[in-house]
Design an enzyme around this catalytic site. Structure first.
Site, PDB file in Angstrom:
ATOM      1  N   LYS A 181       0.823  -1.212   0.000  1.00 44.10           N
ATOM      2  CA  LYS A 181       0.000   0.000   0.000  1.00 44.10           C
ATOM      3  C   LYS A 181       0.863   1.272   0.000  1.00 44.10           C
ATOM      4  O   LYS A 181       2.066   1.231   0.278  1.00 44.10           O
ATOM      5  CB  LYS A 181      -0.930  -0.026   1.210  1.00 44.10           C
ATOM      6  CG  LYS A 181      -2.001  -1.130   1.153  1.00 44.10           C
ATOM      7  CD  LYS A 181      -2.935  -1.016   2.365  1.00 44.10           C
ATOM      8  CE  LYS A 181      -4.055  -2.045   2.325  1.00 44.10           C
ATOM      9  NZ  LYS A 181      -4.982  -1.868   3.472  1.00 44.10           N
ATOM     10  N   TYR A 236     -12.601  -2.288  -3.805  1.00 45.56           N
ATOM     11  CA  TYR A 236     -13.082  -2.446  -2.422  1.00 45.56           C
ATOM     12  C   TYR A 236     -14.615  -2.403  -2.339  1.00 45.56           C
ATOM     13  O   TYR A 236     -15.153  -2.126  -1.262  1.00 45.56           O
ATOM     14  CB  TYR A 236     -12.483  -1.366  -1.531  1.00 45.56           C
ATOM     15  CG  TYR A 236     -11.114  -1.695  -0.957  1.00 45.56           C
ATOM     16  CD1 TYR A 236     -10.886  -2.888  -0.261  1.00 45.56           C
ATOM     17  CD2 TYR A 236     -10.052  -0.797  -1.060  1.00 45.56           C
ATOM     18  CE1 TYR A 236      -9.647  -3.175   0.292  1.00 45.56           C
ATOM     19  CE2 TYR A 236      -8.808  -1.082  -0.498  1.00 45.56           C
ATOM     20  CZ  TYR A 236      -8.615  -2.284   0.178  1.00 45.56           C
ATOM     21  OH  TYR A 236      -7.392  -2.563   0.735  1.00 45.56           O
ATOM     22  N   PHE A 284     -15.685   3.385   6.778  1.00 46.47           N
ATOM     23  CA  PHE A 284     -14.317   3.741   6.362  1.00 46.47           C
ATOM     24  C   PHE A 284     -14.116   3.647   4.848  1.00 46.47           C
ATOM     25  O   PHE A 284     -13.006   3.893   4.361  1.00 46.47           O
ATOM     26  CB  PHE A 284     -13.293   2.868   7.095  1.00 46.47           C
ATOM     27  CG  PHE A 284     -13.489   1.370   6.915  1.00 46.47           C
ATOM     28  CD1 PHE A 284     -12.993   0.708   5.796  1.00 46.47           C
ATOM     29  CD2 PHE A 284     -14.162   0.626   7.873  1.00 46.47           C
ATOM     30  CE1 PHE A 284     -13.173  -0.655   5.622  1.00 46.47           C
ATOM     31  CE2 PHE A 284     -14.347  -0.753   7.714  1.00 46.47           C
ATOM     32  CZ  PHE A 284     -13.841  -1.390   6.582  1.00 46.47           C
ATOM     33  N   ARG A 322      -2.245 -14.282   4.528  1.00 41.69           N
ATOM     34  CA  ARG A 322      -3.001 -13.623   5.605  1.00 41.69           C
ATOM     35  C   ARG A 322      -2.254 -13.754   6.939  1.00 41.69           C
ATOM     36  O   ARG A 322      -2.202 -12.813   7.721  1.00 41.69           O
ATOM     37  CB  ARG A 322      -4.406 -14.242   5.733  1.00 41.69           C
ATOM     38  CG  ARG A 322      -5.331 -14.023   4.544  1.00 41.69           C
ATOM     39  CD  ARG A 322      -5.736 -12.599   4.330  1.00 41.69           C
ATOM     40  NE  ARG A 322      -6.376 -12.005   5.477  1.00 41.69           N
ATOM     41  CZ  ARG A 322      -7.000 -10.814   5.448  1.00 41.69           C
ATOM     42  NH1 ARG A 322      -7.071 -10.123   4.317  1.00 41.69           N
ATOM     43  NH2 ARG A 322      -7.529 -10.315   6.525  1.00 41.69           N
ATOM     44  N   THR A 355      -5.592  -6.940  10.761  1.00 38.80           N
ATOM     45  CA  THR A 355      -5.884  -5.686  10.048  1.00 38.80           C
ATOM     46  C   THR A 355      -5.328  -4.479  10.801  1.00 38.80           C
ATOM     47  O   THR A 355      -4.744  -3.571  10.203  1.00 38.80           O
ATOM     48  CB  THR A 355      -7.413  -5.543   9.867  1.00 38.80           C
ATOM     49  OG1 THR A 355      -7.905  -6.715   9.207  1.00 38.80           O
ATOM     50  CG2 THR A 355      -7.751  -4.312   9.050  1.00 38.80           C
ATOM     51  N   ARG A 401       2.419  -6.505   9.129  1.00 41.41           N
ATOM     52  CA  ARG A 401       1.695  -5.348   9.682  1.00 41.41           C
ATOM     53  C   ARG A 401       2.238  -4.950  11.057  1.00 41.41           C
ATOM     54  O   ARG A 401       2.251  -3.770  11.397  1.00 41.41           O
ATOM     55  CB  ARG A 401       0.198  -5.643   9.710  1.00 41.41           C
ATOM     56  CG  ARG A 401      -0.418  -5.513   8.319  1.00 41.41           C
ATOM     57  CD  ARG A 401      -1.824  -6.048   8.268  1.00 41.41           C
ATOM     58  NE  ARG A 401      -2.540  -5.615   7.074  1.00 41.41           N
ATOM     59  CZ  ARG A 401      -3.731  -6.087   6.726  1.00 41.41           C
ATOM     60  NH1 ARG A 401      -4.329  -6.992   7.477  1.00 41.41           N
ATOM     61  NH2 ARG A 401      -4.314  -5.639   5.630  1.00 41.41           N
ATOM     62  N   ASN A 448      -1.913   0.241   6.916  1.00 39.32           N
ATOM     63  CA  ASN A 448      -1.412  -1.035   7.435  1.00 39.32           C
ATOM     64  C   ASN A 448      -0.545  -1.783   6.418  1.00 39.32           C
ATOM     65  O   ASN A 448      -0.380  -2.993   6.500  1.00 39.32           O
ATOM     66  CB  ASN A 448      -2.566  -1.888   7.972  1.00 39.32           C
ATOM     67  CG  ASN A 448      -3.602  -2.196   6.916  1.00 39.32           C
ATOM     68  OD1 ASN A 448      -3.430  -1.849   5.744  1.00 39.32           O
ATOM     69  ND2 ASN A 448      -4.673  -2.863   7.306  1.00 39.32           N
ATOM     70  N   HIS A 482      -2.129  -5.380   1.549  1.00 33.67           N
ATOM     71  CA  HIS A 482      -3.429  -6.021   1.336  1.00 33.67           C
ATOM     72  C   HIS A 482      -3.175  -7.471   0.943  1.00 33.67           C
ATOM     73  O   HIS A 482      -2.200  -7.759   0.264  1.00 33.67           O
ATOM     74  CB  HIS A 482      -4.193  -5.332   0.193  1.00 33.67           C
ATOM     75  CG  HIS A 482      -5.360  -6.161  -0.295  1.00 33.67           C
ATOM     76  ND1 HIS A 482      -6.594  -6.120   0.308  1.00 33.67           N
ATOM     77  CD2 HIS A 482      -5.450  -7.088  -1.283  1.00 33.67           C
ATOM     78  CE1 HIS A 482      -7.405  -6.979  -0.308  1.00 33.67           C
ATOM     79  NE2 HIS A 482      -6.737  -7.578  -1.275  1.00 33.67           N
ATOM     80  N   GLU A 537      -9.603 -10.762  -7.591  1.00 33.70           N
ATOM     81  CA  GLU A 537      -8.669  -9.640  -7.416  1.00 33.70           C
ATOM     82  C   GLU A 537      -7.491  -9.719  -8.393  1.00 33.70           C
ATOM     83  O   GLU A 537      -7.012  -8.683  -8.878  1.00 33.70           O
ATOM     84  CB  GLU A 537      -8.160  -9.617  -5.963  1.00 33.70           C
ATOM     85  CG  GLU A 537      -9.264  -9.258  -4.971  1.00 33.70           C
ATOM     86  CD  GLU A 537      -8.798  -9.199  -3.524  1.00 33.70           C
ATOM     87  OE1 GLU A 537      -9.629  -8.887  -2.657  1.00 33.70           O
ATOM     88  OE2 GLU A 537      -7.613  -9.463  -3.253  1.00 33.70           O
TER      89      GLU A 537
HETATM   90  O1  CDP Z   1      -7.160  -5.763   4.819  1.00 35.98           O
HETATM   91  P1  CDP Z   1      -7.967  -6.728   5.648  1.00 35.98           P
HETATM   92  O2  CDP Z   1      -8.588  -7.819   4.830  1.00 35.98           O
HETATM   93  O3  CDP Z   1      -7.207  -7.231   6.824  1.00 35.98           O
HETATM   94  O4  CDP Z   1      -9.165  -5.873   6.300  1.00 35.98           O
HETATM   95  P2  CDP Z   1     -10.635  -5.534   5.738  1.00 35.98           P
HETATM   96  O5  CDP Z   1     -11.581  -5.708   6.854  1.00 35.98           O
HETATM   97  O6  CDP Z   1     -10.895  -6.248   4.470  1.00 35.98           O
HETATM   98  O7  CDP Z   1     -10.552  -3.972   5.444  1.00 35.98           O
HETATM   99  C1  CDP Z   1      -9.902  -3.488   4.285  1.00 35.98           C
HETATM  100  C2  CDP Z   1      -9.009  -2.349   4.684  1.00 35.98           C
HETATM  101  O8  CDP Z   1      -9.819  -1.283   5.179  1.00 35.98           O
HETATM  102  C3  CDP Z   1      -8.042  -2.646   5.817  1.00 35.98           C
HETATM  103  O9  CDP Z   1      -6.843  -3.237   5.397  1.00 35.98           O
HETATM  104  C4  CDP Z   1      -7.809  -1.274   6.406  1.00 35.98           C
HETATM  105  O10 CDP Z   1      -6.763  -0.605   5.739  1.00 35.98           O
HETATM  106  C5  CDP Z   1      -9.114  -0.552   6.147  1.00 35.98           C
HETATM  107  N1  CDP Z   1      -9.915  -0.438   7.383  1.00 35.98           N
HETATM  108  C6  CDP Z   1     -10.000   0.790   8.025  1.00 35.98           C
HETATM  109  O11 CDP Z   1      -9.430   1.768   7.558  1.00 35.98           O
HETATM  110  N2  CDP Z   1     -10.757   0.909   9.169  1.00 35.98           N
HETATM  111  C7  CDP Z   1     -11.385  -0.166   9.686  1.00 35.98           C
HETATM  112  N3  CDP Z   1     -12.096  -0.020  10.810  1.00 35.98           N
HETATM  113  C8  CDP Z   1     -11.297  -1.409   9.052  1.00 35.98           C
HETATM  114  C9  CDP Z   1     -10.544  -1.519   7.891  1.00 35.98           C
HETATM  115 MG    MG Z   2     -10.030  -7.762   3.364  1.00 35.58          MG
END
Ligand code: CDP
Ligand code: MG
Length: 136
Positions: free
Chosen positions: A12, A52, A60, A88, A94, A105, A115, A118, A129
């Site tokens: 990212k 997304y 968010f 993962r 996350t 992370r 973070n 992805h 994707e």
């Molecule tokens: O990336 P990951 O699959 O771990 O998390 P996600 O739940 O799919 O969310 C996608 C991205 O949204 C995360 O990697 C975060 O950068 C962002 N996010 C955020 O900014 N605030 C949150 N409360 C949850 C996710």
């Molecule tokens: Mg995700």
């Protein structure tokens, strides 16, 4: 039984900006991931919104899409046995605050939004994707 998978990884903007690309790629390679495809790009906000789309209803979503399109990213196809889950695990939680020691992370993440990486969350989403970024 071997189950070779491919998953999509994105380095990212926060990590690209801090020149962490080579270091993060080394982590993947050292864990046995093959980097099958790779490109450095900057995407439009509209493309981030498509990528997304699953998070459309989340509070968010707008900031997330603005962020992913705010600077260059490195998009990679990683291949390994059980690559989706393996990536993962290597990425960590996350929120970097919750991420385990030794994860990407934990090491590089600044905050839940910045973070650093992805990773696809299922084999099915990995295929979607990968096709999104690499239209062969
Ligand atoms: O990336 P990951 O699959 O771990 O998390 P996600 O739940 O799919 O969310 C996608 C991205 O949204 C995360 O990697 C975060 O950068 C962002 N996010 C955020 O900014 N605030 C949150 N409360 C949850 C996710
Ligand atoms: Mg995700």
């Amino acid at each position: 039984m071997s189950d070779i998978e491919r998953t999509l990884s994105i380095i990212k903007p926060d990590a690209v900006e801090r020149n962490l690309v080579t270091e993060i790629k080394e982590i993947f390679k050292n864990k046995g991931f093959l980097i099958i495809k790779e490109k450095k790009i900057q995407i439009e906000k509209s493309e981030a919104e498509k990528f997304y789309a699953i998070h459309e209803a989340k509070p968010f979503y707008n900031d997330l899409c603005a962020y992913l399109s705010s600077g260059p990213i490195v998009v990679m196809v990683l291949e390994k046995e059980n690559a989706v889950l393996g990536n993962r695990e290597l990425m960590g939680a996350t929120n970097p605050k919750d991420a385990e020691e030794g994860t990407i992370r934990k090491k590089y993440g600044i905050s839940i939004d910045k973070n650093s990486v992805h990773g696809s969350d299922s084999v099915e989403n990995a295929q979607i994707e990968i096709a999104f970024f690499f239209k062969d």
